[in-house]
Motif scaffolding. Structure first.
Motif, PDB file in Angstrom:
ATOM      1  N   THR A  27      31.925  18.437 -43.699  1.00 19.60           N
ATOM      2  CA  THR A  27      31.288  18.802 -42.379  1.00 19.60           C
ATOM      3  C   THR A  27      31.341  20.375 -42.268  1.00 19.60           C
ATOM      4  O   THR A  27      31.661  21.088 -43.234  1.00 19.60           O
ATOM      5  CB  THR A  27      31.930  18.107 -41.410  1.00 19.60           C
ATOM      6  OG1 THR A  27      31.119  18.314 -40.153  1.00 19.60           O
ATOM      7  CG2 THR A  27      33.268  18.232 -41.166  1.00 19.60           C
TER       8      THR A  27
ATOM      9  N   THR B 171      31.315  16.351 -32.954  1.00 17.74           N
ATOM     10  CA  THR B 171      32.490  15.459 -32.945  1.00 17.74           C
ATOM     11  C   THR B 171      32.981  15.259 -31.794  1.00 17.74           C
ATOM     12  O   THR B 171      33.533  14.151 -31.384  1.00 17.74           O
ATOM     13  CB  THR B 171      33.531  15.673 -34.351  1.00 17.74           C
ATOM     14  OG1 THR B 171      32.906  15.724 -35.523  1.00 17.74           O
ATOM     15  CG2 THR B 171      34.324  14.771 -34.228  1.00 17.74           C
TER      16      THR B 171
ATOM     17  N   GLU C 202      39.414   8.422 -40.222  1.00 17.20           N
ATOM     18  CA  GLU C 202      38.930   9.776 -40.786  1.00 17.20           C
ATOM     19  C   GLU C 202      39.686  10.824 -39.749  1.00 17.20           C
ATOM     20  O   GLU C 202      40.178  11.799 -40.316  1.00 17.20           O
ATOM     21  CB  GLU C 202      37.603  10.104 -40.843  1.00 17.20           C
ATOM     22  CG  GLU C 202      37.011   8.985 -42.039  1.00 17.20           C
ATOM     23  CD  GLU C 202      35.589   9.036 -42.192  1.00 17.20           C
ATOM     24  OE1 GLU C 202      35.142   9.081 -43.176  1.00 17.20           O
ATOM     25  OE2 GLU C 202      34.936   9.384 -41.037  1.00 17.20           O
ATOM     26  N   LEU C 203      39.609  10.760 -38.533  1.00 24.38           N
ATOM     27  CA  LEU C 203      40.043  11.750 -37.811  1.00 24.38           C
ATOM     28  C   LEU C 203      41.750  11.937 -37.670  1.00 24.38           C
ATOM     29  O   LEU C 203      42.187  12.711 -37.824  1.00 24.38           O
ATOM     30  CB  LEU C 203      39.732  11.657 -36.068  1.00 24.38           C
ATOM     31  CG  LEU C 203      38.369  11.704 -35.810  1.00 24.38           C
ATOM     32  CD1 LEU C 203      38.006  11.527 -34.375  1.00 24.38           C
ATOM     33  CD2 LEU C 203      38.182  13.354 -35.977  1.00 24.38           C
TER      34      LEU C 203
ATOM     35  N   TYR D 287      33.205  11.879 -37.799  1.00 28.61           N
ATOM     36  CA  TYR D 287      34.414  11.278 -38.283  1.00 28.61           C
ATOM     37  C   TYR D 287      34.850  10.024 -37.479  1.00 28.61           C
ATOM     38  O   TYR D 287      34.778   9.988 -36.367  1.00 28.61           O
ATOM     39  CB  TYR D 287      35.610  12.222 -38.146  1.00 28.61           C
ATOM     40  CG  TYR D 287      35.683  13.194 -39.533  1.00 28.61           C
ATOM     41  CD1 TYR D 287      34.527  13.779 -40.031  1.00 28.61           C
ATOM     42  CD2 TYR D 287      36.968  13.628 -39.951  1.00 28.61           C
ATOM     43  CE1 TYR D 287      34.746  14.608 -41.048  1.00 28.61           C
ATOM     44  CE2 TYR D 287      37.047  14.220 -40.945  1.00 28.61           C
ATOM     45  CZ  TYR D 287      35.960  14.906 -41.618  1.00 28.61           C
ATOM     46  OH  TYR D 287      36.046  15.673 -42.755  1.00 28.61           O
TER      47      TYR D 287
ATOM     48  N   LYS E 238      35.836  14.218 -45.736  1.00 27.93           N
ATOM     49  CA  LYS E 238      34.229  14.222 -45.722  1.00 27.93           C
ATOM     50  C   LYS E 238      33.992  15.675 -45.350  1.00 27.93           C
ATOM     51  O   LYS E 238      34.268  16.320 -44.454  1.00 27.93           O
ATOM     52  CB  LYS E 238      33.988  13.383 -44.485  1.00 27.93           C
ATOM     53  CG  LYS E 238      32.119  13.214 -44.151  1.00 27.93           C
ATOM     54  CD  LYS E 238      32.157  12.425 -42.903  1.00 27.93           C
ATOM     55  CE  LYS E 238      32.308  11.095 -42.909  1.00 27.93           C
ATOM     56  NZ  LYS E 238      31.905  10.652 -41.848  1.00 27.93           N
TER      57      LYS E 238
END
Length: 399
Positions: A332, A340, A188-189, A184, A330
């Motif tokens: 995952t 991550t 995105e995080l 990410y 996304k």
């Protein structure tokens, strides 16, 4: 029950079917004896059956891989002290990758060419669910298990002389390796964090959302989080003590054991904001304990259902998958969140040796092989950096 197969060398293979294996299929034991008379053959079969029933039947070089694996697992569980979780992983790996190809093959008739063909096959078609390619690490683990079984046959049982797994190269896989772009991005995080924080307000999701934050900001394995107890959380010093895991192994069930390696038994620090989340979760559990009274089962685990019993190790994985899909995030996996975490550490300039200790790797080589491209040589305190990182990227959200 005994059956007989006459060989062309003046010998007879006796097959005894007795009991069932871990997957429910019948156990078969094999022994070759010289053929003299039918009466003597029945006597030999009766003696063999007695050995099987009494658990003292030995295997020969003409025994099958199935028989060798059962003896290998039994020997290592009883005498070597193989952990239940590791034994479960071996059985799953054997079932999915080795048994389908070698199950009924005789030990002394498996060649390096056979092993090479098998490695090539599972590399391209070994995925248990899709029939697609396997990751090189899984192929390597399967080959390592098969090689260990043959070494057991050589050095412990002394029934063969050579290991056909030696000098077998694992082909390059079509499965793409992880790269920085697979993790990410900061934007995105931020979206992930905001949505998780909203989910923490929902009593049905607070446990799962907190588990996700734990993995993201400590790098713990999912099984380690599931094995974490409140007595392992030091709120005064912001430290976690990791010495137990709870995992689910297919065809075996839920296993509670020490972590996978001695280096995984460790003490790690956690950022201050995570301590606040853990306190909220503990208060949530105490509320249900007061609400349910004697019906509440205080098991002491951090990840529990409302009745106090431990969460199933797979529950958070399923919740997370639904969460990602519902919010168009996304795709995952929960385990990828551990990767991550390493990507976050690399962005903060944490040394690879410090990340290795935090992850509980047996040595830095494992971390280097997987994550070296992420790191540089800047040294800083991990927990303080994580706290600063979290506050920095959340600042635009005015939280």
């Amino acid at each position: 029950m005994a059956s007989f197969k006459f060989r062309g060398n003046g010998k007879v293979q006796i097959t005894i079917t007795h009991g069932t294996k871990f997957d429910g299929t019948p156990k078969r034991f094999y022994r070759e004896v010289p053929y003299t008379t039918d009466r003597q053959l029945q006597i030999d079969a009766a003696l063999f059956l007695a050995d099987v029933v009494n658990g003292v039947a030995s295997i020969s070089c003409s025994s099958t891989i199935d028989t060798l694996f059962e003896s290998f697992i039994k020997e290592h569980t009883v005498d070597v002290g193989l952990k239940g979780a590791t034994s479960g992983r071996y059985e799953q790996l054997y079932n999915n990758q080795i048994a389908k190809y070698f199950s009924s093959r005789q030990i002394n008739k498996i060649t390096r060419s056979n092993v090479r063909e098998w490695v090539k096959h599972i590399s391209n078609h070994g995925h248990a669910k899709t029939g697609g390619p396997l990751k090189p690490k899984t192929v390597k683990n399967a080959l390592s298990l098969l090689s260990s079984m043959f070494n057991y046959a050589i050095f412990d049982l002394e029934i063969i002389d050579k290991n056909p797994c030696e000098k077998i190269r694992i082909p390059k896989s079509d499965v793409p390796a992880k790269s920085d772009k697979d993790f990410y991005s900061e934007q995105e995080l931020i979206s992930l964090f905001l949505l998780l924080l909203e989910k923490r307000k929902d009593p049905r999701s607070i446990t799962h959302a907190t588990v996700i934050f734990l993995i993201l900001f400590t790098g713990m394995r999912t099984g380690e989080v599931m094995g974490l107890r409140w007595e392992d959380v030091n709120f005064e010093e912001n430290k976690l003590y990791i010495y137990e895991e709870r995992i689910y192994v297919a065809n075996v069930g839920i296993l509670t054991d020490s972590p996978k390696t001695p280096h995984s038994i460790r003490e790690i620090s956690f950022p201050a904001f995570l301590g606040d989340m853990l306190k909220d979760l503990k208060a949530h559990q105490q509320h249900y304990q007061e609400l349910l009274g004697e019906e509440y089962q205080n098991t002491g685990f951090v990840a529990v259902i409302d009745a106090g019993t431990p969460q199933h190790p797979r529950n958070t994985y399923k919740w997370f998958k639904r969460f990602l899909k519902a919010n168009n995030l996304k795709d995952t996996t929960v385990h990828d969140l551990r990767h991550t975490h390493v990507a976050i550490l690399s962005r903060l300039g944490i040394k690879i040796i410090d990340a290795s200790k935090r992850l509980g790797h047996a040595n830095t080589r494992i971390t280097q092989e997987t994550y070296e491209y992420l790191f540089n040589d800047i040294d800083d305190d991990i927990s303080n950096e994580l706290d600063t990182y979290y506050k920095k990227i959340m600042e635009p959200a005015n939280l």
